[in-house]
Design a protein around this motif. Sequence first.
Motif, mmCIF file in Angstrom:
data_model
loop_
_atom_site.group_PDB
_atom_site.id
_atom_site.type_symbol
_atom_site.label_atom_id
_atom_site.label_comp_id
_atom_site.label_asym_id
_atom_site.label_seq_id
_atom_site.Cartn_x
_atom_site.Cartn_y
_atom_site.Cartn_z
ATOM 1 N N TYR A 178 0.826 -1.211 0.000
ATOM 2 C CA TYR A 178 0.000 0.000 0.000
ATOM 3 C C TYR A 178 0.861 1.262 0.000
ATOM 4 C CZ TYR A 178 -3.608 -3.318 1.423
ATOM 5 O OH TYR A 178 -4.452 -4.393 1.481
ATOM 6 N N PHE A 179 0.320 2.293 -0.605
ATOM 7 C CA PHE A 179 0.933 3.614 -0.579
ATOM 8 C C PHE A 179 0.410 4.320 0.664
ATOM 9 C CE2 PHE A 179 0.973 8.153 -2.027
ATOM 10 C CZ PHE A 179 2.340 8.276 -2.143
ATOM 11 N N ILE A 180 1.243 4.461 1.683
ATOM 12 C CA ILE A 180 0.820 4.967 2.983
ATOM 13 C C ILE A 180 1.210 6.435 3.120
ATOM 14 C CG2 ILE A 180 1.032 4.692 5.481
ATOM 15 C CD1 ILE A 180 1.762 1.740 4.924
ATOM 16 N N ILE A 181 0.240 7.269 3.417
ATOM 17 C CA ILE A 181 0.469 8.705 3.583
ATOM 18 C C ILE A 181 0.275 9.050 5.052
ATOM 19 C CG2 ILE A 181 -0.253 11.017 2.889
ATOM 20 C CD1 ILE A 181 -1.511 9.701 0.382
ATOM 21 N N ILE A 182 1.263 9.690 5.666
ATOM 22 C CA ILE A 182 1.180 10.094 7.069
ATOM 23 C C ILE A 182 1.350 11.608 7.133
ATOM 24 C CG2 ILE A 182 2.059 9.740 9.398
ATOM 25 C CD1 ILE A 182 3.281 7.121 8.459
ATOM 26 N N PRO A 183 0.262 12.363 7.053
ATOM 27 C CA PRO A 183 0.373 13.824 7.089
ATOM 28 C C PRO A 183 0.615 14.327 8.503
ATOM 29 C CG PRO A 183 -1.925 13.179 6.963
ATOM 30 C CD PRO A 183 -1.128 11.910 6.897
ATOM 31 N N ALA A 184 1.294 15.440 8.620
ATOM 32 C CA ALA A 184 1.581 16.045 9.916
ATOM 33 C C ALA A 184 0.502 17.068 10.256
ATOM 34 C CB ALA A 184 2.957 16.701 9.902
ATOM 35 N N LEU A 185 0.075 17.052 11.491
ATOM 36 C CA LEU A 185 -0.942 17.979 11.972
ATOM 37 C C LEU A 185 -0.382 19.406 12.001
ATOM 38 C CD1 LEU A 185 -3.829 17.943 13.465
ATOM 39 C CD2 LEU A 185 -2.474 18.042 15.567
ATOM 40 N N PHE A 186 -1.191 20.368 11.594
ATOM 41 C CA PHE A 186 -0.784 21.765 11.755
ATOM 42 C C PHE A 186 -0.475 22.029 13.226
ATOM 43 C CE2 PHE A 186 -3.571 22.888 7.896
ATOM 44 C CZ PHE A 186 -2.478 22.935 7.048
ATOM 45 N N GLY A 187 0.684 22.603 13.484
ATOM 46 C CA GLY A 187 1.057 22.952 14.846
ATOM 47 C C GLY A 187 1.944 21.947 15.544
ATOM 48 N N ASN A 188 2.224 20.813 14.905
ATOM 49 C CA ASN A 188 2.988 19.776 15.619
ATOM 50 C C ASN A 188 4.504 19.928 15.473
ATOM 51 O OD1 ASN A 188 3.554 18.821 13.037
ATOM 52 N ND2 ASN A 188 3.072 16.704 13.522
ATOM 53 N N GLY A 242 4.944 32.135 16.545
ATOM 54 C CA GLY A 242 4.649 32.198 17.973
ATOM 55 C C GLY A 242 3.170 32.258 18.283
ATOM 56 N N SER A 243 2.819 33.162 19.177
ATOM 57 C CA SER A 243 1.425 33.299 19.609
ATOM 58 C C SER A 243 0.510 33.837 18.530
ATOM 59 C CB SER A 243 1.351 34.208 20.842
ATOM 60 O OG SER A 243 1.928 33.585 21.956
ATOM 61 N N ARG A 244 1.064 34.338 17.436
ATOM 62 C CA ARG A 244 0.240 34.861 16.340
ATOM 63 C C ARG A 244 -0.132 33.781 15.320
ATOM 64 N NH1 ARG A 244 0.592 40.527 15.928
ATOM 65 N NH2 ARG A 244 0.585 41.315 18.063
ATOM 66 N N PHE A 245 0.284 32.558 15.550
ATOM 67 C CA PHE A 245 -0.074 31.486 14.623
ATOM 68 C C PHE A 245 -1.587 31.288 14.657
ATOM 69 C CE2 PHE A 245 -0.504 27.046 13.212
ATOM 70 C CZ PHE A 245 0.312 27.054 12.086
ATOM 71 N N PRO A 246 -2.224 31.136 13.493
ATOM 72 C CA PRO A 246 -3.694 31.027 13.472
ATOM 73 C C PRO A 246 -4.207 29.734 14.089
ATOM 74 C CG PRO A 246 -2.776 30.630 11.287
ATOM 75 C CD PRO A 246 -1.641 31.109 12.140
ATOM 76 N N ASP A 247 -5.409 29.797 14.650
ATOM 77 C CA ASP A 247 -6.075 28.602 15.154
ATOM 78 C C ASP A 247 -6.466 27.708 13.986
ATOM 79 O OD1 ASP A 247 -5.965 29.520 17.791
ATOM 80 O OD2 ASP A 247 -7.842 30.617 17.592
ATOM 81 N N CYS A 248 -6.311 26.388 14.171
ATOM 82 C CA CYS A 248 -6.613 25.429 13.114
ATOM 83 C C CYS A 248 -7.548 24.349 13.660
ATOM 84 C CB CYS A 248 -5.337 24.759 12.601
ATOM 85 S SG CYS A 248 -4.113 25.898 11.926
#
Length: 277
Positions: free
Chosen positions: A8-18, A33-39
């Motif tokens: 299988y072609f396995i895709i493991i995307p990274a969560l925004f903010g990790n 920093g603290s100005r990063f948008p909420d996701c």
Amino acid sequence: MGLDPKKYFIIIPALFGNGESSSPSNTPKPRNGSRFPDCTFYDNVRAQHQLVTEHFGIEHLRLVLGWSMGAGQTYQWGVQYPDMMDGLIPFCGSPKTSPNNIVFLNSLEAALTADAAWHNGWYDQQPDVGLRAFARVCSGWGLSAQFYWDEAWRQLGYATLDDFLVGFWEGHFLQRDANNLLTMLWTWKHGDVGNTTGFGGDTNKALGAIKVPLIQMPAHEDRYFAPEEEKRAGEFIKGSEFREIPGVWGHFAGIGANPTDTEFIDRAVKEILGGSE
């Protein structure tokens, strides 16, 4: 092994903010920093869909699965793109973050931001005191009471409880960026498939939009995502199946910490993939 990379072609995307994907720690000014948008999970899954369809040119997925916040994204995939996959396996997660879970997340935020070095997110050095406190709060929630009674931490190579709490928990979170952790907490806290466009905040209606076979796999004594909450959610998903992961590992049942729980999850993966061939 159900997820066989030779097959299988396995895709493991990274969560925004990790810290691996776009995050407070690696985004250029002025959104660092603290100005990063909420996701939200919706935002993450929309970006993942774009990655899959536009970058890789994939029109259909065999299976979407994930642990913890990955499970929340798995539910989100099923609601947001119900015709995109053959099956779903969310384990140790939920389609909506419960009030009890939010209490836990608020305690983590309070522990981290109480550090004087926090400086409202504009720190020069990581707030280590806050990160250690963050880790200690997690240590009491991430594993079951029986895990500690049985001293199951010895299976991970620790000689004493203190070694486990310091070496494992504090050691893990002292490697993380505080703003990244808070970004992920916000995403987790606001998890709710009912907020997907078209459902007007109705979580149960959104769950009813899932079309494909789904195996819910909460863990016994998971203090983040209680199995009974998942069972109630499953009542609104046509064709869903509920399988509680047994044992003492709580939320860690889904992270590969022990082979018994991993095999339990792997059997479900093989069933869904085998049934879709």
